[in-house]
Design a protein around this motif. Sequence first.
Motif, PDB file in Angstrom:
ATOM      1  N   THR A  38     -24.142 -15.891  10.633  1.00 32.83           N
ATOM      2  CA  THR A  38     -23.331 -14.822  10.025  1.00 32.83           C
ATOM      3  C   THR A  38     -23.530 -13.504  10.725  1.00 32.83           C
ATOM      4  O   THR A  38     -22.799 -12.546  10.529  1.00 32.83           O
ATOM      5  CB  THR A  38     -23.707 -14.657   8.533  1.00 32.83           C
ATOM      6  OG1 THR A  38     -25.124 -14.558   8.458  1.00 32.83           O
ATOM      7  CG2 THR A  38     -23.204 -15.794   7.705  1.00 32.83           C
ATOM      8  N   ASN A  39     -24.583 -13.435  11.572  1.00 31.27           N
ATOM      9  CA  ASN A  39     -24.845 -12.184  12.299  1.00 31.27           C
ATOM     10  C   ASN A  39     -24.170 -12.158  13.667  1.00 31.27           C
ATOM     11  O   ASN A  39     -24.474 -11.305  14.481  1.00 31.27           O
ATOM     12  CB  ASN A  39     -26.355 -11.996  12.493  1.00 31.27           C
ATOM     13  CG  ASN A  39     -27.030 -11.725  11.176  1.00 31.27           C
ATOM     14  OD1 ASN A  39     -26.457 -11.079  10.308  1.00 31.27           O
ATOM     15  ND2 ASN A  39     -28.224 -12.267  11.012  1.00 31.27           N
TER      16      ASN A  39
ATOM     17  N   GLU B 216     -14.422 -14.179  13.203  1.00 34.67           N
ATOM     18  CA  GLU B 216     -13.465 -13.537  14.117  1.00 34.67           C
ATOM     19  C   GLU B 216     -14.129 -13.194  15.453  1.00 34.67           C
ATOM     20  O   GLU B 216     -13.574 -13.415  16.524  1.00 34.67           O
ATOM     21  CB  GLU B 216     -12.926 -12.260  13.444  1.00 34.67           C
ATOM     22  CG  GLU B 216     -12.185 -11.296  14.347  1.00 34.67           C
ATOM     23  CD  GLU B 216     -10.758 -11.704  14.662  1.00 34.67           C
ATOM     24  OE1 GLU B 216     -10.191 -12.473  13.885  1.00 34.67           O
ATOM     25  OE2 GLU B 216     -10.238 -11.268  15.724  1.00 34.67           O
TER      26      GLU B 216
ATOM     27  N   GLU C 161     -12.720  -1.925  13.877  1.00 33.49           N
ATOM     28  CA  GLU C 161     -13.876  -2.166  13.014  1.00 33.49           C
ATOM     29  C   GLU C 161     -14.340  -3.595  13.177  1.00 33.49           C
ATOM     30  O   GLU C 161     -13.569  -4.473  13.566  1.00 33.49           O
ATOM     31  CB  GLU C 161     -13.480  -1.934  11.550  1.00 33.49           C
ATOM     32  CG  GLU C 161     -13.405  -0.456  11.210  1.00 33.49           C
ATOM     33  CD  GLU C 161     -13.066  -0.249   9.742  1.00 33.49           C
ATOM     34  OE1 GLU C 161     -13.296  -1.181   8.933  1.00 33.49           O
ATOM     35  OE2 GLU C 161     -12.555   0.835   9.433  1.00 33.49           O
ATOM     36  N   TYR C 162     -15.590  -3.835  12.872  1.00 32.86           N
ATOM     37  CA  TYR C 162     -16.151  -5.176  13.034  1.00 32.86           C
ATOM     38  C   TYR C 162     -15.370  -6.154  12.147  1.00 32.86           C
ATOM     39  O   TYR C 162     -15.311  -5.984  10.928  1.00 32.86           O
ATOM     40  CB  TYR C 162     -17.620  -5.159  12.645  1.00 32.86           C
ATOM     41  CG  TYR C 162     -18.303  -6.504  12.795  1.00 32.86           C
ATOM     42  CD1 TYR C 162     -18.373  -7.143  14.039  1.00 32.86           C
ATOM     43  CD2 TYR C 162     -18.870  -7.139  11.697  1.00 32.86           C
ATOM     44  CE1 TYR C 162     -18.996  -8.358  14.184  1.00 32.86           C
ATOM     45  CE2 TYR C 162     -19.503  -8.364  11.832  1.00 32.86           C
ATOM     46  CZ  TYR C 162     -19.560  -8.972  13.088  1.00 32.86           C
ATOM     47  OH  TYR C 162     -20.172 -10.184  13.222  1.00 32.86           O
ATOM     48  N   PRO C 163     -14.773  -7.206  12.741  1.00 33.62           N
ATOM     49  CA  PRO C 163     -13.888  -8.080  11.956  1.00 33.62           C
ATOM     50  C   PRO C 163     -14.613  -9.217  11.237  1.00 33.62           C
ATOM     51  O   PRO C 163     -13.992 -10.021  10.559  1.00 33.62           O
ATOM     52  CB  PRO C 163     -12.954  -8.640  13.034  1.00 33.62           C
ATOM     53  CG  PRO C 163     -13.765  -8.638  14.281  1.00 33.62           C
ATOM     54  CD  PRO C 163     -14.762  -7.546  14.167  1.00 33.62           C
ATOM     55  N   GLY C 164     -15.898  -9.350  11.422  1.00 30.04           N
ATOM     56  CA  GLY C 164     -16.646 -10.442  10.793  1.00 30.04           C
ATOM     57  C   GLY C 164     -17.072 -11.465  11.813  1.00 30.04           C
ATOM     58  O   GLY C 164     -16.548 -11.525  12.934  1.00 30.04           O
ATOM     59  N   ALA C 165     -18.069 -12.287  11.435  1.00 31.74           N
ATOM     60  CA  ALA C 165     -18.703 -13.206  12.378  1.00 31.74           C
ATOM     61  C   ALA C 165     -17.732 -14.259  12.925  1.00 31.74           C
ATOM     62  O   ALA C 165     -17.731 -14.569  14.112  1.00 31.74           O
ATOM     63  CB  ALA C 165     -19.889 -13.896  11.705  1.00 31.74           C
TER      64      ALA C 165
END
Lengths: 222, 396
Positions: free
Chosen positions: B215-216, B71, B65-69
Amino acid sequence: MLELSNIKKVYRTDKLETVALSEVNLVVAGGEFLSIMGPSGSGKSTLLNLMGLLDTPTSGSLLLDGENVSTYRDKKLALLRNHKVGFIFQTFHLVNDLRVIDNVELPLLYRRGISSRERRALALLALERVGLMSRIDHFPSQLSGGQQQRVAIARAIVGRPALLLADEPTGNLDSRMGEEIMDILRELNEKDGTTLIMVTHDPRMAERTHRTIRIFDGRQVA
Amino acid sequence: MIVHLLTLVWNRWRSGMLVVVEIFFCFIVVYAVLAAGAYFAEQYAHPLGFSYENVWNISMEYRGEYPGAVEASERTQRLLQAVRSIDEAEEVASATVVPYGSSTYMRSFELKGHPVSVLSNWADAKFDDVMGIQPVRGRWFEEGDESQNWIPMIINEHLAQAIFGKEDPIGKLFPTMSEGERERRIIGVIRDFRSGGELSVPDNYYFEYAVSKDTNAMMPRDIVFRVRAGTQAGFSERLVERLHAEYPDTIYRIKALVDMRKSAMQTKLVPLLIAGIVAGFLLLMAGLGLVGVLWQNVSRRTREIGLRRAVGAGVRDIYKQILGELFVLMSFALLVGTLLVLQVPLLNLISNVPVSVYFTSLAGALGVMYLLALVCGLYPAILATRIQPTEALHYE
């Protein structure tokens, strides 16, 4: 006009050699109306083809207006045919997809230095001579046999040739139409001084010419 | 003579109609194939904007899953470092869209009331070195550009021309694409970057700087790296092992850009090749058909040809007669065909195709068809010239 000396024509295939004409000597004067008679297969048409430069003799010489044409090749013969010789055939040989006027213009298409306007004028004159002015836009299939032969005569005279060759011109016509065609040919001979050579089976037609020669088995017998 | 030919063909239109229809359809197919070929040739002639020799691509498929910007950004840096660690790699960079890949990002903005679409990409400061991109104005991205309070952008000349015309776009703001986004400022102009390859349409294109604290920030998708000239493919297994050691949750596929280019070209050229073969067969069939029809035509007209010879037509005249009639029929079919195919550029039925493509292929197709007529008409015309008047006039 025409002088044939010791003309011989032989057709050769791989196994067969057929002598169509042999030792034909003939002089046709300018303005003469000559008929050629003889049974079928005797060589009349072959002789006519040679005199019309449609074919070349195997041996002998053929002089047209003093010019020995017996050794001429295709291009020069075509040019001479176009300028000096007119043909009338038993089966007319009109191009069915061309109107009367276009059929008559046909020989002039192959004559250099003549405009379409001149072509048209000459074709109309020729059609007037044979009395077919009212049929210029008709197609051959819309005409009677006699009318078709008159178109063929107009086509033969359109280029004003000095020599007209007619291969049984009345052979496919009834006697009345045949007489009409013969009248036209005589008029061309008498009024214009056109030299006429006609192959015919009909002695009545031959009687109306100046002279008749007879061919039998490829030889001139009279 | 031309009037005579036209008259004759017109009076025989029923027998000529089949030939006209055959030629018409053949012309349409030949034109379509040539137009496609001319279109690709036209695209091929445009500058590509990058170099693919000795460049390799690692495409990455993240299975988690997308771990965040944060990461995502960190992963990118670690993977780039891993690639740099192999001896063969000279320059390493990351981008969202790589040449000859399957993905594109299309965005749009409004310009003078009209929507303008643009292909977009995100690349880092080394991407120009790896891909051999040379800005024609301004500069490429540099480390530190992420600290600006605007997004640095590099656009191609096509897009610069569309937005700014002849004005220098450097330092200017890029039109807003969606509400709430940070403003974008142009720092460089490149000639082009045709990520679809040589056969793709030159289009509007821009790069955004990929390294940002945005953040994107996306998960890295592709890494490209330049190797020393002459490097063999043997290093790829070692490199995959190295990458797996960093992040085993990702599938890594390594390919040379040369091979990716080859596949991309094949994808576009194979259908054209097939169409060309079909058109070739069609031409052959049409040609044989034409020879047959003309042959039959000559046989049917033996007496007429004999008559023409008797009244003074020479061999050349007969030759011209047969070929002339064919050319009249051909010209009629091609005139109708030309009027039809001209509707495509006139009505602008296909966008992004230069007008020169239509006219080049039209000239080519007309040339091919007239050549076909000449080749097919030659033998029947020669046969016609061999007809002897004495035989023809007694032919039944």
